[in-house]
Design an enzyme around this catalytic site. Structure first.
Site, mmCIF file in Angstrom:
data_model
loop_
_atom_site.group_PDB
_atom_site.id
_atom_site.type_symbol
_atom_site.label_atom_id
_atom_site.label_comp_id
_atom_site.label_asym_id
_atom_site.label_seq_id
_atom_site.Cartn_x
_atom_site.Cartn_y
_atom_site.Cartn_z
ATOM 1 N N HIS A 57 0.832 -1.212 0.000
ATOM 2 C CA HIS A 57 0.000 0.000 0.000
ATOM 3 C C HIS A 57 0.861 1.254 0.000
ATOM 4 O O HIS A 57 1.501 1.580 0.994
ATOM 5 C CB HIS A 57 -0.920 0.007 1.227
ATOM 6 C CG HIS A 57 -1.940 1.102 1.171
ATOM 7 N ND1 HIS A 57 -3.287 0.857 1.032
ATOM 8 C CD2 HIS A 57 -1.811 2.450 1.218
ATOM 9 C CE1 HIS A 57 -3.937 2.006 0.999
ATOM 10 N NE2 HIS A 57 -3.064 2.992 1.108
ATOM 11 N N HIS A 59 1.470 5.419 -2.109
ATOM 12 C CA HIS A 59 0.976 6.493 -2.995
ATOM 13 C C HIS A 59 2.176 7.140 -3.681
ATOM 14 O O HIS A 59 2.757 8.091 -3.165
ATOM 15 C CB HIS A 59 0.186 7.542 -2.197
ATOM 16 C CG HIS A 59 -1.057 7.001 -1.609
ATOM 17 N ND1 HIS A 59 -2.301 7.144 -2.201
ATOM 18 C CD2 HIS A 59 -1.269 6.274 -0.484
ATOM 19 C CE1 HIS A 59 -3.215 6.526 -1.462
ATOM 20 N NE2 HIS A 59 -2.613 5.998 -0.423
ATOM 21 N N GLN A 152 -9.618 9.371 -5.152
ATOM 22 C CA GLN A 152 -9.306 10.041 -3.881
ATOM 23 C C GLN A 152 -10.460 10.894 -3.351
ATOM 24 O O GLN A 152 -10.701 10.954 -2.152
ATOM 25 C CB GLN A 152 -8.051 10.917 -4.068
ATOM 26 C CG GLN A 152 -7.714 11.829 -2.903
ATOM 27 C CD GLN A 152 -7.117 11.098 -1.718
ATOM 28 O OE1 GLN A 152 -5.964 10.749 -1.722
ATOM 29 N NE2 GLN A 152 -7.944 10.861 -0.699
ATOM 30 N N HIS A 210 -9.268 1.702 0.024
ATOM 31 C CA HIS A 210 -9.135 2.393 1.298
ATOM 32 C C HIS A 210 -10.496 2.199 1.972
ATOM 33 O O HIS A 210 -11.515 2.608 1.406
ATOM 34 C CB HIS A 210 -8.878 3.884 1.087
ATOM 35 C CG HIS A 210 -7.490 4.201 0.647
ATOM 36 N ND1 HIS A 210 -6.993 3.813 -0.559
ATOM 37 C CD2 HIS A 210 -6.502 4.886 1.282
ATOM 38 C CE1 HIS A 210 -5.739 4.238 -0.656
ATOM 39 N NE2 HIS A 210 -5.408 4.894 0.448
ATOM 40 N N GLU A 213 -11.109 4.231 6.932
ATOM 41 C CA GLU A 213 -9.935 4.885 7.513
ATOM 42 C C GLU A 213 -10.426 6.043 8.388
ATOM 43 O O GLU A 213 -10.357 7.217 8.018
ATOM 44 C CB GLU A 213 -8.972 5.389 6.428
ATOM 45 C CG GLU A 213 -7.634 5.846 7.020
ATOM 46 C CD GLU A 213 -6.684 6.427 6.001
ATOM 47 O OE1 GLU A 213 -7.039 6.524 4.808
ATOM 48 O OE2 GLU A 213 -5.556 6.815 6.411
ATOM 49 N N ASP A 309 2.342 3.196 2.919
ATOM 50 C CA ASP A 309 1.304 4.193 2.623
ATOM 51 C C ASP A 309 1.887 5.523 2.133
ATOM 52 O O ASP A 309 1.579 5.965 1.033
ATOM 53 C CB ASP A 309 0.407 4.417 3.846
ATOM 54 C CG ASP A 309 -0.938 5.070 3.502
ATOM 55 O OD1 ASP A 309 -1.200 5.295 2.314
ATOM 56 O OD2 ASP A 309 -1.710 5.349 4.432
ATOM 57 N N TRP A 315 0.278 13.703 4.016
ATOM 58 C CA TRP A 315 -0.235 12.983 5.184
ATOM 59 C C TRP A 315 0.854 12.621 6.189
ATOM 60 O O TRP A 315 0.563 12.312 7.332
ATOM 61 C CB TRP A 315 -0.962 11.699 4.730
ATOM 62 C CG TRP A 315 -2.179 12.005 3.922
ATOM 63 C CD1 TRP A 315 -3.432 12.241 4.415
ATOM 64 C CD2 TRP A 315 -2.271 12.160 2.499
ATOM 65 N NE1 TRP A 315 -4.287 12.525 3.374
ATOM 66 C CE2 TRP A 315 -3.612 12.481 2.195
ATOM 67 C CE3 TRP A 315 -1.361 12.047 1.442
ATOM 68 C CZ2 TRP A 315 -4.060 12.693 0.890
ATOM 69 C CZ3 TRP A 315 -1.798 12.264 0.147
ATOM 70 C CH2 TRP A 315 -3.133 12.588 -0.127
HETATM 71 FE FE FE2 Z 1 -3.438 5.120 1.363
#
Ligand code: FE2
Length: 423
Positions: A57, A59, A152, A210, A213, A309, A315
């Protein structure tokens, strides 16, 4: 005559004193004391050789953008999504490609040779999709990159969300993603799961959403995801990423949910570095950890991986592509300190994500790709404890990265100077 032989390796399954023989790009024998010569010999000297690290996982379109255009001050998922929204209009394909390639270099140096990356499909230009499809081809000789079409901003909430997601899949994105907890309502979230699973079933693709979350225990989209996997015959092809709401759910409800996930053949990816950082932000004290119920999922026989991630993005300000750091955090957050539990944490960044991605010929056995990593550690627990140095990384029979051993030179009063390996 072999092309490569590794001598005297420890393997993750506990075998010691093992040689690994390679011809071309393939492992041809794994056994003690192989009587053959090779063009290149790697002396493992009783240290651990593992199949490569796998990140289930990530991005890659957002990585290495930390501080652009500003920093996430609240540390929440929602401010991160808003920040990414501010950055999107400024992105160029060249910059995405450059950052993604730079991250893949870091990954190879850390023995991370397979990555499942989500790619935002809500931009009607599909800039990131085109950039990462290009990157996928560029890095193919050294990294297996699997792309997930990730809406997203919500496949239903975003204008043209489903249309742009389908276009991304038409262009060759491998897996169907989703973000049901970000849709406007619980009902919309469930509808998005159904819609996306049907799209995957029609195209014969895997699903990785996802999912939940959030710290909200009533976020139960994993239930719908598992039921849809059953209904559409997608068992073994569906993954729920994050599942952080499960941390806060009622125990009775979880006692019904986990068997459903098992029946539906749904796997789970926890992202410990990110979950511990982003969840619990609305709590005072005690603050919840937010990571999903990893030991309980494993005990039920569900496949569980740890993902990275984020690395230096809207993030998360830290990270370096080191899956041992991910396993280290996962082990702590899940309190998996037992001997078998520590081995499971190592498997959660190697063999488990390899199965979730459906990687072909992964492992240390004859017929597998000659892909492996020599670590400066004797066993998986020591590798996690030390975030061990990757002494050599081999891809398709070729050494593609080397790092010098981690040593310290000590000069202590009353003692001779001493160079020592860090243990
Ligand atoms: Fe993610």
């Amino acid at each position: 005559m072999l092309d490569l032989i590794v001598r005297n390796a420890n393997l993750p399954d506990g075998r010691t004193g093992i040689d690994i023989a390679v011809r071309g790009a393939e492992i041809v024998e794994v056994a003690p004391a192989i009587a053959a010569q090779a063009a290149l010999t790697l002396d493992a000297a009783g240290q651990l050789v593992t199949p490569p690290f796998v990140d289930a996982h990530f991005h890659l379109d957002a990585t290495l953008t930390f501080g652009m255009p500003r920093v996430n001050e609240s540390g929440t998922l929602l401010e991160g999504i808003a920040l990414w929204g501010e950055l999107k209009p400024q992105l160029t394909q060249e910059a995405i490609v450059e950052r993604a390639l730079a991250y893949c270099d870091w990954a190879v140096a850390k023995g991370l040779l397979a990555i499942r990356s989500h790619v935002d499909t809500c931009d009607p230009r599909l800039l990131a999709v085109e950039a990462l499809l290009h990157v996928k081809q560029r890095v193919k000789p050294y990294v297996d990159l699997q792309l997930v079409a990730f809406p997203q901003d919500g496949v239903l909430r975003s204008p043209h969300g489903i249309e742009t997601l389908k276009r991304a899949l038409d262009l060759g994105v491998d897996v169907v993603g989703g973000i049901p907890h970000f849709e406007r309502t619980m009902a919309d979230g469930a509808a998005s799961v159904r819609l996306l699973c049907e799209e995957a079933a029609r195209r014969g693709l895997r699903v990785d959403m996802h999912c939940d979350e959030t710290d909200d225990p009533m976020s139960r989209h994993i239930e719908t995801l598992a039921r849809e996997a059953q209904r559409l015959g997608l068992q073994g092809c569906v993954n729920g990423s994050h599942l952080t709401s499960m941390h806060s759910m009622d125990n009775y409800y979880v006692s019904k949910l986990i068997p459903l996930m098992k029946e539906a053949g749904v796997s789970a990816v926890a992202n410990p570095l990110i979950n511990i950082t982003i969840q619990g932000r609305h709590d005072t004290y005690p603050k919840r950890r937010g990571m999903t119920r990893v030991p309980e999922l494993l005990a039920a026989g569900i496949e569980v991986a740890f993902g990275h991630d984020c690395v230096m993005d809207p993030w998360y300000p830290l990270g370096s592509g080191d899956m041992l750091e991910v396993a280290h955090m996962g082990l702590h957050v899940a309190q998996m300190t037992g001997v078998e539990a520590m081995k499971q944490c190592f498997a959660a960044v190697t063999s488990a994500p390899a199965r979730i991605l459906g990687l072909d010929r992964y492992g240390l056995a004859p017929g597998c790709h000659a892909d492996f990593v020599l670590l400066q550690a004797r066993d998986p627990a020591e590798a996690i404890r030390l975030r061990a140095t990757r002494l050599a990384v081999v891809r398709r029979g070729r050494v593609v990265a080397r790092t010098a051993p981690n040593t310290a030179t000590l000069d202590l009063p009353g003692r001779p100077a001493l160079t020592s390996f860090m243990r």
